[in-house]
Design a protein around this motif. Sequence first.
Motif, mmCIF file in Angstrom:
data_model
loop_
_atom_site.group_PDB
_atom_site.id
_atom_site.type_symbol
_atom_site.label_atom_id
_atom_site.label_comp_id
_atom_site.label_asym_id
_atom_site.label_seq_id
_atom_site.Cartn_x
_atom_site.Cartn_y
_atom_site.Cartn_z
ATOM 1 N N UNK A 108 0.818 -1.210 0.000
ATOM 2 C CA UNK A 108 0.000 0.000 0.000
ATOM 3 C C UNK A 108 0.850 1.258 0.000
ATOM 4 N N UNK A 109 2.068 1.180 0.512
ATOM 5 C CA UNK A 109 2.910 2.359 0.590
ATOM 6 C C UNK A 109 3.502 2.759 -0.739
ATOM 7 N N UNK A 110 3.439 1.863 -1.716
ATOM 8 C CA UNK A 110 4.044 2.132 -3.018
ATOM 9 C C UNK A 110 2.924 2.416 -4.008
ATOM 10 N N UNK A 111 2.304 3.573 -3.857
ATOM 11 C CA UNK A 111 1.174 3.907 -4.707
ATOM 12 C C UNK A 111 1.662 4.385 -6.072
ATOM 13 N N UNK A 112 0.884 4.077 -7.077
ATOM 14 C CA UNK A 112 1.231 4.502 -8.426
ATOM 15 C C UNK A 112 1.188 6.011 -8.554
ATOM 16 N N UNK A 113 1.981 6.539 -9.454
ATOM 17 C CA UNK A 113 1.909 7.958 -9.788
ATOM 18 C C UNK A 113 0.494 8.269 -10.277
ATOM 19 N N UNK A 114 -0.072 9.356 -9.799
ATOM 20 C CA UNK A 114 -1.443 9.703 -10.151
ATOM 21 C C UNK A 114 -1.548 10.155 -11.601
ATOM 22 N N UNK A 115 -2.634 9.733 -12.257
ATOM 23 C CA UNK A 115 -2.908 10.211 -13.606
ATOM 24 C C UNK A 115 -2.142 9.493 -14.696
ATOM 25 N N UNK A 116 -1.701 8.258 -14.428
ATOM 26 C CA UNK A 116 -0.987 7.485 -15.455
ATOM 27 C C UNK A 116 -1.911 6.520 -16.180
ATOM 28 N N UNK A 117 -3.177 6.443 -15.741
ATOM 29 C CA UNK A 117 -4.156 5.509 -16.287
ATOM 30 C C UNK A 117 -3.765 4.059 -15.989
ATOM 31 N N UNK A 118 -3.077 3.852 -14.882
ATOM 32 C CA UNK A 118 -2.689 2.508 -14.466
ATOM 33 C C UNK A 118 -3.316 2.175 -13.111
ATOM 34 N N UNK B 73 -9.638 13.313 -15.696
ATOM 35 C CA UNK B 73 -9.582 14.634 -15.076
ATOM 36 C C UNK B 73 -8.302 15.366 -15.465
ATOM 37 N N UNK B 74 -7.192 14.650 -15.420
ATOM 38 C CA UNK B 74 -5.906 15.244 -15.790
ATOM 39 C C UNK B 74 -5.924 15.766 -17.214
ATOM 40 N N UNK B 75 -6.464 14.976 -18.145
ATOM 41 C CA UNK B 75 -6.515 15.384 -19.553
ATOM 42 C C UNK B 75 -7.380 16.630 -19.734
ATOM 43 N N UNK B 76 -8.495 16.686 -19.019
ATOM 44 C CA UNK B 76 -9.395 17.838 -19.127
ATOM 45 C C UNK B 76 -8.737 19.093 -18.559
ATOM 46 N N UNK B 77 -8.129 18.957 -17.392
ATOM 47 C CA UNK B 77 -7.559 20.128 -16.724
ATOM 48 C C UNK B 77 -6.281 20.619 -17.381
ATOM 49 N N UNK B 78 -5.629 19.795 -18.187
ATOM 50 C CA UNK B 78 -4.433 20.223 -18.898
ATOM 51 C C UNK B 78 -4.747 20.849 -20.253
ATOM 52 N N UNK B 79 -6.013 20.771 -20.672
ATOM 53 C CA UNK B 79 -6.429 21.325 -21.959
ATOM 54 C C UNK B 79 -6.976 22.738 -21.740
ATOM 55 N N UNK B 80 -6.431 23.698 -22.445
ATOM 56 C CA UNK B 80 -6.802 25.095 -22.219
ATOM 57 C C UNK B 80 -8.272 25.366 -22.519
ATOM 58 N N UNK B 81 -8.861 24.610 -23.441
ATOM 59 C CA UNK B 81 -10.263 24.840 -23.789
ATOM 60 C C UNK B 81 -11.219 24.055 -22.891
ATOM 61 N N UNK B 82 -10.765 22.915 -22.358
ATOM 62 C CA UNK B 82 -11.639 22.070 -21.546
ATOM 63 C C UNK B 82 -11.558 22.383 -20.055
ATOM 64 N N UNK B 83 -10.464 23.007 -19.632
ATOM 65 C CA UNK B 83 -10.195 23.141 -18.199
ATOM 66 C C UNK B 83 -11.233 23.970 -17.457
#
Length: 302
Positions: free
Chosen positions: A6-16, A247-257
């Motif tokens: 549990x301590x080795x959590x995946x990087x957030x927003x990698x779709x994994x 969420x990451x994809x939306x918030x990184x897009x200037x038109x969708x954010x």
Amino acid sequence: MENKHKGILLETGTNELEIVEFTIGENRFGINVIKVKEIINPATITKIPGAHPFIEGIIEIRGEVLPVVSIAKALGLPDSTSPAQDRFIVAEFNKSKMIFHVHTVTQIHRVSWDKIEKPSEMYQGIESKIIGVVKRENGMILLLDFESIVVEINPSTGITKDQILKLGHRERSNKRVLIAEDSPLLRKLIQDTLGAAGYTNLEFFENGKDALTYFESVIADGKLIQDEVKILITDIEMPQMDGHYLTKRIKEDSQLSIIPVIIFSSLITEDLRHKGQKVGANAQVSKPEIAELVQLIDQLIL
């Protein structure tokens, strides 16, 4: 053994995600490692008269009394033929803890959501309890919809209109709300409850990829996204694309954010809330708190 992983959590927003593989008979299943607190050997179970057929009873673990759910019974599969090898998976989600009785626990896999396929009717009547299929070289692993199993046992733990009624009289709204949710059961419950709350202009997508494709098509057509969509509600666990990556994809897009995003998931805990914050979610709500979700929609909707 306690789940030190549990301590080795995946990087957030990698779709994994990482899944714990377990078996019921010859069948291979998986549970998101984020839901797993620990894996222990079976303990003596105290039977409860009149309990749901899936409930074997209760056990005490570290001062907590937890129900034991038979995954074999929940799936209509035979009981273990080698009970000495059985394992108890102690899980936490939807703000509650429980124990899932399985036959063996084998290993942990790291997989990408885009490699997880939507289940079909080929799974002999258990498709309603499957959220995805992981294809491996040596066979398939079926990801179970543990939330639907728990709601089947105790409907009061699910999303209900009663929670909306406590909010009192509400005006109706034609503002368009998009929802990314893979579970057919939860899509229906969300539709009914948001409708009762006055939000009737709803559009559902079965996964994050389909939702993102829709957003991109609006931009490609030269339309202003805020004219088409007023808010997005997304689950986290979905085949093809999870809610964090969406969420990451939306918030990184200037038109969708500009679009407010609320993550509505059984995985929202104080320990994991930082993952949604990191990808830019405007708010996060744990299922089944539908009244809290409605109040956040009221505040954030464009």
